[in-house]
Design a protein around this motif. Structure first.
Motif, PDB file in Angstrom:
ATOM      1  N   ARG A 172     -88.112  56.788  19.371  1.00 51.95           N
ATOM      2  CA  ARG A 172     -87.915  55.888  18.259  1.00 51.95           C
ATOM      3  C   ARG A 172     -88.872  55.478  17.929  1.00 51.95           C
ATOM      4  N   PRO A 173     -89.015  55.013  16.509  1.00 54.09           N
ATOM      5  CA  PRO A 173     -90.280  54.525  15.985  1.00 54.09           C
ATOM      6  C   PRO A 173     -90.446  52.886  16.008  1.00 54.09           C
ATOM      7  N   SER A 174     -89.984  52.451  17.231  1.00 55.88           N
ATOM      8  CA  SER A 174     -90.058  51.035  17.729  1.00 55.88           C
ATOM      9  C   SER A 174     -91.062  50.644  18.499  1.00 55.88           C
ATOM     10  N   GLY A 175     -91.443  49.316  18.414  1.00 53.22           N
ATOM     11  CA  GLY A 175     -92.637  48.670  19.168  1.00 53.22           C
ATOM     12  C   GLY A 175     -93.949  49.666  18.934  1.00 53.22           C
ATOM     13  N   PHE A 192     -83.477  49.586  20.837  1.00 57.22           N
ATOM     14  CA  PHE A 192     -84.382  50.042  20.010  1.00 57.22           C
ATOM     15  C   PHE A 192     -84.790  49.174  18.969  1.00 57.22           C
ATOM     16  N   ALA A 193     -84.022  48.184  18.784  1.00 55.84           N
ATOM     17  CA  ALA A 193     -84.176  47.491  17.398  1.00 55.84           C
ATOM     18  C   ALA A 193     -84.747  45.988  17.785  1.00 55.84           C
ATOM     19  N   ILE A 194     -85.663  45.711  18.759  1.00 51.80           N
ATOM     20  CA  ILE A 194     -86.337  44.634  18.802  1.00 51.80           C
ATOM     21  C   ILE A 194     -86.930  43.882  17.609  1.00 51.80           C
ATOM     22  N   GLY A 245     -74.425  59.335  10.351  1.00 58.15           N
ATOM     23  CA  GLY A 245     -75.361  58.577   9.598  1.00 58.15           C
ATOM     24  C   GLY A 245     -76.721  58.495  10.336  1.00 58.15           C
ATOM     25  N   GLY A 246     -76.707  58.557  11.651  1.00 59.82           N
ATOM     26  CA  GLY A 246     -77.699  58.614  12.439  1.00 59.82           C
ATOM     27  C   GLY A 246     -78.114  57.266  13.183  1.00 59.82           C
ATOM     28  N   CYS A 247     -79.293  57.136  13.362  1.00 57.99           N
ATOM     29  CA  CYS A 247     -79.676  56.001  14.374  1.00 57.99           C
ATOM     30  C   CYS A 247     -80.056  54.727  13.215  1.00 57.99           C
ATOM     31  N   MET A 248     -79.908  53.596  13.577  1.00 52.49           N
ATOM     32  CA  MET A 248     -79.902  52.238  12.841  1.00 52.49           C
ATOM     33  C   MET A 248     -81.471  52.167  13.184  1.00 52.49           C
ATOM     34  N   ALA A 249     -81.812  52.017  14.378  1.00 54.44           N
ATOM     35  CA  ALA A 249     -83.288  51.690  14.467  1.00 54.44           C
ATOM     36  C   ALA A 249     -84.035  52.537  14.002  1.00 54.44           C
ATOM     37  N   ALA A 250     -83.952  54.081  14.022  1.00 55.90           N
ATOM     38  CA  ALA A 250     -84.836  55.073  13.260  1.00 55.90           C
ATOM     39  C   ALA A 250     -84.994  54.747  11.989  1.00 55.90           C
ATOM     40  N   LYS A 251     -84.020  54.433  11.276  1.00 49.12           N
ATOM     41  CA  LYS A 251     -83.950  54.072   9.940  1.00 49.12           C
ATOM     42  C   LYS A 251     -84.607  52.774   9.524  1.00 49.12           C
ATOM     43  N   PHE A 252     -84.304  51.753  10.366  1.00 54.03           N
ATOM     44  CA  PHE A 252     -84.918  50.392   9.896  1.00 54.03           C
ATOM     45  C   PHE A 252     -86.449  50.597  10.025  1.00 54.03           C
ATOM     46  N   PHE A 253     -86.905  51.162  11.095  1.00 55.86           N
ATOM     47  CA  PHE A 253     -88.486  51.296  11.348  1.00 55.86           C
ATOM     48  C   PHE A 253     -89.312  52.107  10.551  1.00 55.86           C
TER      49      PHE A 253
END
Length: 419
Positions: A202-205, A277-279, A326-334
């Motif tokens: 994921r594109p997090s952190g 994954f959405a910190i 619709g896929g991953c919320m965290a991946a979309k957000f970041f």
């Protein structure tokens, strides 16, 4: 006038996934990060771990949280970090959780899994261990996790196997550098009597910094999907890849973004987020010090909103929507995409144009960063050039020693550095 969002009436019949969309009385997948302290500096760390937050929960507060988990009948928690075994009270908290009917699955880089600790773990019921390994070879693994981390993971698994611990997990974050090693990962798991677990990058952190360079290529996404279909129930994914179900046959698992519905995260200072994954402040539901976990889970306006019917946006017009949701919320957000838009790695290619249209500098930045600000002993040496966040001088004492503030920290510093 303040409007209170009330929980919606659950459907009387239907698929399990439809029931889960409305949330449950307690999460079925709860991640608890005990500390942000870590002896490593993995380039893709989703929580930007490294330095301990001086506000983290005390031992007494952590035990009180376990008591609450027991009252809510949460039968197990995923404990992570950071590196959870760095906390001096880690083993005490593990024993306390098991004694209070809360099973523990904890993730570790393996540095502190000695022969003696492996024997202790093997003799403890309701405890599972997850060893992080992101390359089937030292070259691939150490490029993202740091020098010597492959050997440390192998050593830990050897100790666990010798102690008689079966079905511990080997956790792999899938990247473009290790997709071709899937068979090798499975062979390693089989050799140690372990179970392979694959997770999505994921594109997090810090992962946001390297996502573009490390994420699997489109053809590798198909390669991964075909491999998962072929290996069926024998490999765990934790619903990481439900976006791949748009290729055809649905993968085993819930195939739904469970954020705030059946999934959440408690961080080291007691903040509760909708997803591990959405910190980010956008997905912060509350703090257990203010309300207690039970109330945050059941009454948070954010969670109640997530449990209400979602529009799905333009994705509902896609023939694969029922598969990928619709896929991953965290991946979309970041990546700067709208939450009701397509996943940035949509296998139909629907995320490509919106992703290309995200203006430079407009993607959300992490709300917090606990990365080391000085040199790290096990520093990654990337296979490709990637940005780092290191500087030459620590700003605070806890930058130099993640255990600062704990009794006996100075005496244990050498051990902590080894992880």
């Amino acid at each position: 006038m303040t409007t209170t969002i009330q929980p919606l009436e659950r459907p009387k019949v239907g698929r399990l996934v439809d029931e889960f969309e409305y949330g449950l009385d307690a999460p079925i997948c709860l991640t608890w990060e005990l500390t942000y302290a870590c002896n490593l500096a993995c380039v893709h760390c989703l929580s930007s771990s490294g330095r301990r937050d001086p506000r983290e929960l005390t031992t007494a507060e952590a035990k009180a949280l376990i008591d609450e988990f027991e009252r809510m009948q949460i039968f197990y928690v995923n404990i992570g970090g950071g590196e959870p075994t760095i906390r001096p009270d880690f083993w005490e908290l593990l024993d306390y959780a098991v004694e209070h009917h809360v099973g523990v699955k904890f993730s570790t880089n393996g540095f502190r899994i000695t022969k003696e600790r492996a024997e202790r773990l093997a003799a403890t019921d309701y405890v599972d261990v997850q060893i992080s390994l992101d390359g089937a070879t030292a070259e691939v693994n150490d490029a993202v996790r740091g020098a010597g981390t492959y050997d440390a993971a192998m050593r830990a698994m050897t100790h666990l196997q010798a102690a008689g611990m079966q079905d511990f997990k080997i956790s792999v974050v899938c990247t473009r550098h290790n997709i071709d090693q899937l068979d090798d990962f499975k062979a390693i798991a089989d050799r140690f009597g372990a179970q392979l677990r694959l997770t999505r990058l994921r594109p997090s952190g810090r992962g946001a910094d390297v996502w573009g360079e490390l994420r699997p290529l489109p053809e590798q996404q198909r390669q991964l999907y075909d491999w998962l279909v072929a290996h069926g129930e024998g490999v765990l994914t934790g619903d990481s890849f439900f976006h791949l179900s748009a290729f055809g046959e649905a993968l085993p698992g819930l195939n739904l973004c469970g954020a705030g519905r059946v999934v959440c995260l408690v961080d080291p200072v007691g903040d509760v987020y909708a997803c591990p994954f959405a910190i980010h402040d956008t997905f912060l539901a509350g703090n257990i010090r203010d309300l207690g976990f039970d109330r945050v889970w059941k009454e948070s306006p954010l969670f109640l909103e997530l449990r209400s019917p979602q529009t799905g946006g333009a994705c509902t017009k896609c023939s694969a929507y029922d598969s990928c949701r619709g896929g991953c919320m965290a991946a979309k957000f970041f990546t700067g995409l709208p939450l009701d838009g397509p996943d940035p790695e949509c296998v139909k290619g629907n995320g490509d144009i919106p992703l290309a249209g995200v203006a430079a500098g407009t993607r959300p930045s992490p709300s917090q960063d606990h990365s080391h600000t000085g040199p790290v002993h096990n520093q990654p040496i990337p296979l490709t050039l990637m940005p780092t966040r290191l500087t030459s001088r620590p700003d605070r004492s806890c930058d130099e020693d993640p255990l600062v503030g704990f009794a006996g920290a100075g005496a244990g510093r050498e051990t902590a550095d080894r992880g």
